[in-house]
Design a protein around this motif. Structure first.
Motif, PDB file in Angstrom:
ATOM      1  N   THR A 195       0.795  -1.198  -0.073  1.00 24.09           N
ATOM      2  CA  THR A 195       0.078  -0.181  -0.026  1.00 24.09           C
ATOM      3  C   THR A 195       0.882   1.261   0.154  1.00 24.09           C
ATOM      4  N   MET A 196       1.924   1.117   0.893  1.00 23.68           N
ATOM      5  CA  MET A 196       2.719   2.450   0.950  1.00 23.68           C
ATOM      6  C   MET A 196       3.629   2.514  -0.162  1.00 23.68           C
ATOM      7  N   LEU A 197       4.040   1.462  -1.174  1.00 26.70           N
ATOM      8  CA  LEU A 197       4.710   1.558  -2.341  1.00 26.70           C
ATOM      9  C   LEU A 197       3.656   1.988  -3.380  1.00 26.70           C
ATOM     10  N   GLY A 198       2.446   1.647  -3.251  1.00 33.97           N
ATOM     11  CA  GLY A 198       1.422   2.389  -4.304  1.00 33.97           C
ATOM     12  C   GLY A 198       1.290   3.807  -3.933  1.00 33.97           C
ATOM     13  N   LEU A 199       1.099   4.055  -2.662  1.00 35.03           N
ATOM     14  CA  LEU A 199       0.961   5.612  -2.269  1.00 35.03           C
ATOM     15  C   LEU A 199       2.216   6.550  -2.793  1.00 35.03           C
ATOM     16  N   GLY A 200       3.435   5.920  -2.667  1.00 25.95           N
ATOM     17  CA  GLY A 200       4.623   6.775  -3.421  1.00 25.95           C
ATOM     18  C   GLY A 200       4.312   6.916  -4.720  1.00 25.95           C
ATOM     19  N   ARG A 201       4.024   5.755  -5.564  1.00 33.25           N
ATOM     20  CA  ARG A 201       4.074   6.505  -6.883  1.00 33.25           C
ATOM     21  C   ARG A 201       2.694   7.122  -7.113  1.00 33.25           C
ATOM     22  N   ALA A 202       1.612   6.912  -6.412  1.00 34.24           N
ATOM     23  CA  ALA A 202       0.530   7.989  -6.522  1.00 34.24           C
ATOM     24  C   ALA A 202       1.070   9.295  -6.290  1.00 34.24           C
ATOM     25  N   LEU A 203       1.590   9.614  -5.638  1.00 32.04           N
ATOM     26  CA  LEU A 203       2.216  10.914  -5.097  1.00 32.04           C
ATOM     27  C   LEU A 203       2.749  11.410  -6.309  1.00 32.04           C
ATOM     28  N   GLY A 204       3.528  10.690  -6.850  1.00 30.51           N
ATOM     29  CA  GLY A 204       4.667  11.171  -7.876  1.00 30.51           C
ATOM     30  C   GLY A 204       4.186  11.084  -9.455  1.00 30.51           C
ATOM     31  N   GLU A 205       3.114  10.581  -9.719  1.00 33.93           N
ATOM     32  CA  GLU A 205       2.606  10.372 -10.906  1.00 33.93           C
ATOM     33  C   GLU A 205       2.205  11.734 -11.750  1.00 33.93           C
ATOM     34  N   THR A 206       2.829  11.665 -12.923  1.00 39.45           N
ATOM     35  CA  THR A 206       2.865  12.988 -13.680  1.00 39.45           C
ATOM     36  C   THR A 206       1.987  13.017 -14.829  1.00 39.45           C
ATOM     37  N   ILE A 207       2.304  12.175 -16.048  1.00 40.65           N
ATOM     38  CA  ILE A 207       1.750  12.478 -17.175  1.00 40.65           C
ATOM     39  C   ILE A 207       0.309  12.037 -17.266  1.00 40.65           C
ATOM     40  N   ALA A 208      -0.084  10.824 -16.578  1.00 37.80           N
ATOM     41  CA  ALA A 208      -1.652  10.442 -16.476  1.00 37.80           C
ATOM     42  C   ALA A 208      -2.158  11.650 -15.905  1.00 37.80           C
ATOM     43  N   VAL A 209      -1.950  12.232 -14.803  1.00 41.82           N
ATOM     44  CA  VAL A 209      -2.747  13.098 -13.840  1.00 41.82           C
ATOM     45  C   VAL A 209      -2.665  14.336 -14.942  1.00 41.82           C
ATOM     46  N   TYR A 210      -1.560  14.931 -15.429  1.00 39.16           N
ATOM     47  CA  TYR A 210      -1.773  15.796 -16.366  1.00 39.16           C
ATOM     48  C   TYR A 210      -2.572  15.774 -17.470  1.00 39.16           C
ATOM     49  N   MET A 211      -2.708  14.874 -18.265  1.00 39.21           N
ATOM     50  CA  MET A 211      -3.618  14.862 -19.039  1.00 39.21           C
ATOM     51  C   MET A 211      -5.209  14.572 -18.721  1.00 39.21           C
ATOM     52  N   ILE A 212      -5.404  14.413 -17.601  1.00 40.77           N
ATOM     53  CA  ILE A 212      -6.957  14.426 -17.023  1.00 40.77           C
ATOM     54  C   ILE A 212      -7.182  15.753 -16.462  1.00 40.77           C
ATOM     55  N   ILE A 213      -6.432  16.554 -15.590  1.00 42.09           N
ATOM     56  CA  ILE A 213      -6.774  17.523 -14.632  1.00 42.09           C
ATOM     57  C   ILE A 213      -6.906  18.802 -15.536  1.00 42.09           C
TER      58      ILE A 213
END
Length: 325
Positions: free
Chosen positions: A239-257
Motif C-alpha cells: 500500500t505504501m509503495l503504491g501511495l509513493g507512486r501515486a504521489l509522484g505520478e505525472t503524465i496521466a494526471v497531467y492529461m486528466i486535470i
C-alpha cells in the motif's frame, strides 16, 4: 591459556558469501548515495526560491514566481487528495485480486493471471492517461453526478455550481476532477500492490493452512485467521509503495486535470492540481527563478515521499508477516 578462559571461535566464510555480502552492502551504499545526491541537488537549485518565499512557500496558493507570489499549498493539497482517492480505490481491488489468484483461482489459469497482472504494471502511464481522457471521463461523469446529488451534503462531495434537480444541467463541472484523476492513478498502482500482496499471501505456511481447514474452518475463515495475519506486513508495504507512486505520478494526471491554483477540497468538481503536474506544465516556460521555484516544489515532493516510505518501514517492522498467525 588457562582452562577457565573462553575458547575463541573463528568463522571461515565461503568466498561466495563474502562476495555476495560485499555486493549487497555496496548496492545499499550506492542507493543511499544517489538518494542523498538527488536531495542535495534539489536543495541547491531550490535555495534561491526558498530564500525569497520563506515559510509562505507552504501556505501560498498562487503560482507566480516572477512576481514573487508563489507557493505549493494548492498543489500539495491536490497531490494528497489524488493519491488518497487512488489508494482508497486500489487497495481493496488489489487485495481481492491477490486473494483470488492465491486462494481461489484454478491452477490452470493462475500463471496466466499472474502474468497478466505483471503485464499491466508495465503499461506506460501515457496509455492510462489517454484511456482516462477519452474513455473514462465521459463514462464516469454520470456516477460523479449521482454521488454529488446523493451525498452532496458531505463537503468533500459537494460541487459548486451544480444543480442536481436539473437533468439538462451541463456535466462539464464534473470533468477533469480529482476523482477522475484518482481513478486513473488507482488502476496504475493496483498491479504493483497486487503483485506484492500475492507474493506474501503465497508464502503463508502450508501447515497452518491445512491445520485451520482440518479444524473445520471454511476457506474464508482460513484466509482470515492465517493468510491475512501472515501477510499484514506485505499489505502495508504494498500500500505504501503504491501511495509513493501515486504521489509522484505525472503524465496521466497531467492529461486528466484542469489545473487550478486554489485549494480545491471538492473531489468531484472540475479543477485539480498536483506537484508533479505543476512541474511538467511550467518547466518549459520557466525563467531561471521560476525553475528554482519548481525545484523547490520537487524537493517538497521528494521529502514527503521519503517520510511516507520511512513511516511505512517503521510500521512494517512492527507488524512482521506471520508473527500472529
Amino acid at each position: 591459556m588457562s582452562l577457565d578462559s573462553p575458547r575463541l571461535l573463528t568463522t571461515l566464510r565461503d568466498p561466495a558469501d563474502v562476495a555476495f555480502r560485499g555486493i549487497a552492502r555496496g548496492g545499499g551504499i550506492i542507493v543511499l548515495a544517489i538518494m542523498s545526491l538527488v536531495g542535495a541537488f534539489l536543495g541547491f537549485r531550490a535555495w534561491q526560491a526558498l530564500s525569497v518565499a520563506g515559510f509562505s512557500f507552504l501556505t501560498e496558493e498562487a503560482w507566480e514566481p516572477d512576481s514573487g507570489k508563489f507557493g505549493i499549498a494548492a498543489v500539495l493539497v491536490g497531490t494528497v487528495l489524488i493519491a488518497l482517492v487512488a489508494v482508497i480505490i486500489a487497495v481493496p481491488l488489489a487485495l481481492g485480486t491477490a486473494l483470488y489468484i492465491t486462494e481461489y483461482a484454478p491452477i490452470k489459469i493462475r500463471q496466466f493471471l499472474i502474468g497478466l497482472v505483471d503485464l499491466m504494471a508495465a503499461i506506460p502511464s501515457v496509455v492510462y492517461g489517454l484511456w482516462g481522457f477519452f474513455f473514462l471521463q465521459g463514462n464516469i461523469t454520470p456516477i460523479s453526478r449521482w454521488i454529488s446529488s446523493t451525498f452532496g451534503w458531505i463537503p468533500i462531495f459537494a460541487v459548486d455550481g451544480a444543480d442536481p434537480q436539473d437533468p439538462l444541467a451541463s456535466v462539464t463541472v464534473y470533468t477533469s476532477s480529482t476523482f477522475i484523476a484518482g481513478i486513473v492513478v488507482a488502476f496504475m498502482i493496483s498491479p504493483i500492490i497486487t503483485s506484492i500482496m500475492r507474493e506474501v499471501f503465497a508464502q503463508a505456511p502450508l501447515g497452518e493452512r491445512e491445520g485451520a481447514l482440518a479444524l473445520g474452518s471454511t476457506r474464508w475463515g482460513m484466509i482470515r485467521s492465517v493468510v491475512l495475519p501472515f501477510g499484514r506486513g506485505g499489505m502495508i508495504g504494498g500500500t505504501m509503495l503504491g501511495l509513493g507512486r501515486a504521489l509522484g505520478e505525472t503524465i496521466a494526471v497531467y492529461m486528466i486535470i484542469s489545473p487550478v491554483f486554489v485549494i480545491q477540497p471538492h473531489i468531484l468538481q472540475n479543477g485539480a492540481n498536483s506537484v508533479s503536474s505543476l512541474i511538467a506544465l511550467r518547466y518549459g516556460e520557466a525563467t531561471e527563478f521560476g525553475t528554482s521555484a519548481l525545484m523547490a516544489a520537487g524537493l517538497t515532493l521528494f521529502a514527503m515521499t521519503l517520510v511516507i516510505n520511512f513511516g511505512a518501514s517503521a510500521v512494517v517492522a512492527r507488524s512482521r508477516s506471520g508473527e500472529s498467525s
